[in-house]
Design an enzyme around this catalytic site. Sequence first.
Site, PDB file in Angstrom:
ATOM      1  N   GLU A 158      -2.828 -49.705 -37.901  1.00  0.00           N
ATOM      2  CA  GLU A 158      -2.605 -50.139 -39.304  1.00  0.00           C
ATOM      3  C   GLU A 158      -3.103 -49.072 -40.298  1.00  0.00           C
ATOM      4  OE1 GLU A 158      -2.706 -54.210 -40.277  1.00  0.00           O
ATOM      5  OE2 GLU A 158      -2.344 -54.829 -38.214  1.00  0.00           O
ATOM      6  N   GLU A 195      -7.965 -41.436 -41.482  1.00  0.00           N
ATOM      7  CA  GLU A 195      -7.526 -40.347 -42.366  1.00  0.00           C
ATOM      8  C   GLU A 195      -6.518 -40.891 -43.393  1.00  0.00           C
ATOM      9  OE1 GLU A 195      -7.787 -40.225 -39.045  1.00  0.00           O
ATOM     10  OE2 GLU A 195      -9.451 -38.809 -38.905  1.00  0.00           O
TER      11      GLU A 195
END
Length: 387
Positions: free
Chosen positions: A371, A375
């Site tokens: 999900e 990053e």
Amino acid sequence: MAATTIEGINFNLTEEHLAVKEAARDFAQNELLPTAIERDTHSKFPYEQVKKMGELGFMGMMVSPEYGGGGMDTISYVLAMEEISKVDASASVVMSVNNSLVCWGLEAYGSEEQKQKYLKPLASGEIIGAFCLSEPEAGSDATSQHTTAEDRGDYYLLNGTKNWITNGGTSSVCLVMAQTHPELKHKGINCFIVEKEREGFVVGKKEDKMGIRSSDTHSLMFTDVKVPKENRIGADGFGFKFAMSTLNGGRIGIAAQALGIAAGAYELAVKYSKERKAFGKSISEHQAIQFKLAEMATKIEAARLLVYKAARQKDEGKDYVESAAMAKLFASDVAMWATTEAVQIHGGYGYVKEFHVERLMRDAKITQIYEGTSEIQKLVIAREILK
Ligand code: CAA
């Protein structure tokens, strides 16, 4: 009434909230814990337990009762997610995807017909749903969809492959993102409701994963699959917005999952530290262990505040893009760190399956990936800060 306030947000946990939390805890301890290690070892999907989650109302918690759901708020949902994830993150990801990616998306953006036909059985847990965005070459770079949906008048012709799909084998209904107008880039993407039995829909191999091993992750293949026009969600080209908007809420669910994994490992570490003796006393009496427990408790509480804040903002109709991303980023890092500390506190016992903490440590890793990777969460947060 327990009330915690952060930035003017009053969490106001009511008797109902606490009852949901207790019901989820009882279910996790009684129905999930006894078989969790065996299911993890043999990658066995928790069929019976997911059926029970449906009966208890955990599969469509936020869906309005009109469509067979529990009509609860997001705070109730994160409380239940936390308790179930303390014990079994494989079961909680099945629940999270069904609740926040599939049911929420359908209720928010589906047509009345689509809600009657698909949302009702999904919300009651009669069937399970899957959310299909990722592809072999489109993970973080989600606008780069290679799956195509050619407009053929009455229907769309779907071709392509989806990867790492949670509930891939067990779902009856999939929400599939596909490119209809490549020249429009992400504005040409659509989302389709695709039933498993459609000709040309093939379930590919089941992934052999590091963690959440008793959840069901597959690649899915579509070859000339005919999807009726009425199965498109929203206007032509709405698919990418649909995916992003749905994922914003999904990230709150995964943040709650990460919080639960961390809190579960912490609870086990506290208990073990009181039982285990070394150098003539319980290891909990050694400052080295006390400092670890103190730091774990502090970071877990900070993660909990971020998760509740995002949930409350969603319930209050405020913008929660940034707070959901912050909650997921922070809680997933806490989960990875706290589970590693819990294994350390358990020493040699922590490295073997029987004590559960090694499983929680393996399960924690995925919360930094799915999900939206950590990053990507940083990218979302930075864009919100700078806009
Ligand atoms: N909320 C709402 N809209 C958003 C958004 C968000 N969080 N992020 C981007 N958008 C919108 C942008 O506003 C833009 O819309 P407009 O064109 O109307 O302005 C559009 O989406 C495209 O965005 P960008 O121009 O910023 O595109 P980009 O390529 O630079 O960045 C991205 C897009 C944010 C990186 C996006 O691709 C992304 O979120 N990637 C991560 C994908 C992801 O989370 N995958 C999870 C897979 S599902 C899963 O894991 C389920 C499971 O099994 C458990």
